[in-house]
Design a protein around this motif. Structure first.
Motif, mmCIF file in Angstrom:
data_model
loop_
_atom_site.group_PDB
_atom_site.id
_atom_site.type_symbol
_atom_site.label_atom_id
_atom_site.label_comp_id
_atom_site.label_asym_id
_atom_site.label_seq_id
_atom_site.Cartn_x
_atom_site.Cartn_y
_atom_site.Cartn_z
ATOM 1 N N CYS A 77 -58.626 -10.224 3.879
ATOM 2 C CA CYS A 77 -59.564 -10.945 4.745
ATOM 3 C C CYS A 77 -58.979 -12.261 5.215
ATOM 4 N N ARG A 78 -58.371 -13.013 4.272
ATOM 5 C CA ARG A 78 -57.769 -14.283 4.683
ATOM 6 C C ARG A 78 -56.494 -14.055 5.490
ATOM 7 N N CYS A 92 -62.976 -14.166 -3.500
ATOM 8 C CA CYS A 92 -63.409 -14.190 -2.105
ATOM 9 C C CYS A 92 -64.026 -15.523 -1.696
ATOM 10 N N SER A 104 -57.974 -19.548 -8.588
ATOM 11 C CA SER A 104 -58.887 -19.051 -7.551
ATOM 12 C C SER A 104 -60.278 -19.631 -7.736
ATOM 13 N N GLU A 129 -57.019 -2.638 3.996
ATOM 14 C CA GLU A 129 -56.235 -3.346 2.990
ATOM 15 C C GLU A 129 -54.779 -2.906 2.977
ATOM 16 N N CYS A 166 -64.093 -13.592 3.787
ATOM 17 C CA CYS A 166 -64.332 -12.304 3.138
ATOM 18 C C CYS A 166 -65.368 -11.478 3.886
ATOM 19 N N CYS A 188 -54.916 -11.473 -0.066
ATOM 20 C CA CYS A 188 -56.267 -11.126 0.377
ATOM 21 C C CYS A 188 -56.203 -10.659 1.823
ATOM 22 N N THR A 207 -54.529 -13.453 -4.095
ATOM 23 C CA THR A 207 -55.593 -13.547 -5.099
ATOM 24 C C THR A 207 -56.264 -12.221 -5.431
ATOM 25 N N CYS A 208 -55.818 -11.113 -4.843
ATOM 26 C CA CYS A 208 -56.482 -9.831 -5.064
ATOM 27 C C CYS A 208 -55.734 -9.007 -6.108
ATOM 28 N N CYS A 218 -61.336 -8.808 -6.470
ATOM 29 C CA CYS A 218 -61.028 -9.773 -5.420
ATOM 30 C C CYS A 218 -61.525 -11.163 -5.800
#
Length: 354
Positions: free
Chosen positions: A175-176, A245, A224, A103, A250, A173, A192-193, A243
């Protein structure tokens, strides 16, 4: 020696949080070499997650305090350590692979790192996530999706988690962001985190996220959930982060989705129910479900309880009002660990490290 050093680093990281397992291909060593030079690796191995002042670290490694302080700060700026600043005193500590090393690279992401991480998740890390039984992130329901006969505990209400935070940061995010770096973006919102407390301050201080007020946080949360993202705070009752997700990108949800019975490996106290008399078979819920838990049978939606993780996304777009979330039976409901420290202890016990 070089190979042994990075293997020691991998083994050390494997003792933290979700772990950092060895793979047959050795892709995990490639990731470490991209993030750490040899001096970084040696200093990281001389530390632990316990936060320390530079003088303490300097004494242990036999180096001058000013030099050590500068090295600790430089590694922190590259997302390799965590720093807590209080009363003008800096303390530093080692971090896990997740939440931590991955992260903290969110603003330094290059195409090469995204490819390495994607391979590593496929070769070993998805299994590591799935084995933790929901002790890393938990699913909380979209508040308005819960049936009126159910009460929502404060630790399961995302809006109350935000309201109780003393400071809120929002970050992209990871992951994205990683999927975007390999041209596999899902198109859902990225910023969004949420981070809270000392973790929020770290993100703000090092430019990984920005400080926001409660009103903006509530708008981001609502947007979200409207976009079909599952809200997942840390499993502790007072989480360090929360988060939002998707099942496409994710790491946690992707690992859960691959399991034949996702409901068994998530920390969630709710499941979706269908009122057959109201369902018109419109199929809107099929696209909303991140776990492929819903099918249409003879024109009526059916929820597979083995796959439903109780997020409530299907409920909020059911125009017929046929879907709702109900609390699981008392013997199946869980109470999250009180603090993040308790969460990490529970995770360590689950992994057989204690």
């Amino acid at each position: 020696m070089n190979k042994d050093l990075y293997r020691k680093l991998q083994m050390r990281l494997d003792n933290y949080s979700l772990g950092f397992p060895e793979t047959g291909s050795g892709i995990e060593i490639e990731i470490l070499k991209r993030l750490f030079n040899e001096d970084d690796a040696r200093l990281f191995l001389a530390m632990s997650p316990k936060l320390e002042e530079p003088a303490s670290v300097a004494e242990r490694i036999g180096r001058p305090v000013e030099e050590t302080a500068a090295r600790l700060e430089e590694m922190t700026r590259r997302g390799l350590l965590f720093r807590l600043r209080k009363n003008d005193i800096n303390k530093y500590g080692a971090i896990p692979f997740m939440h931590g090393l991955v992260e903290f690279q969110v603003k330094r992401f290059g195409h090469g790192l995204g490819e390495l991480l994607e391979r590593y998740f496929e070769e070993g890390f998805y299994d590591a996530i799935a084995s933790t039984g929901g002790l890393f992130l938990r699913t909380v329901p979209v508040h308005q999706s819960v049936r009126m006969d159910s009460s929502v505990a404060s630790f399961e209400d995302a809006s109350l988690i935000l309201k109780n935070a003393d400071i809120i940061a929002v970050a992209p995010c990871i992951c994205r962001t990683a999927k975007e770096s390999v041209d596999k973006a899902c198109g859902k919102p990225v910023e969004t985190c949420f981070m809270f407390g000392s973790m929020a301050r770290y993100y703000i201080d090092y430019g990984l996220g920005r400080e926001i007020d409660l009103a903006e946080a509530m708008r981001i949360l609502a947007a979200s959930q409207e976009a079909g993202l599952v809200t997942q705070p840390g499993t502790a009752q007072n989480p360090a982060g929360m988060c939002n997700c998707c099942g496409d990108c994710c790491g946690v949800l992707a690992a859960v989705k691959r399991h034949p019975r996702p409901a068994e490996i998530v920390f969630s106290n709710y499941q979706a129910r269908v009122d057959d008399s109201l369902c018109n078979g419109c199929e809107t819920c099929l696209d909303r479900c991140q776990m492929e838990a819903i099918t249409i049978d003879d024109g009526i939606a059916r929820v597979n309880p083995d796959r439903c993780i109780g997020c409530g996304l299907c409920v909020t777009t059911c125009a017929a009002g046929a879907l709702g979330l109900s609390a699981k039976s008392a013997d199946r409901c869980k109470t999250p660990p009180a603090t993040s420290a308790d969460q990490m202890m529970a995770l360590a016990r689950k992994r057989g490290l204690l």
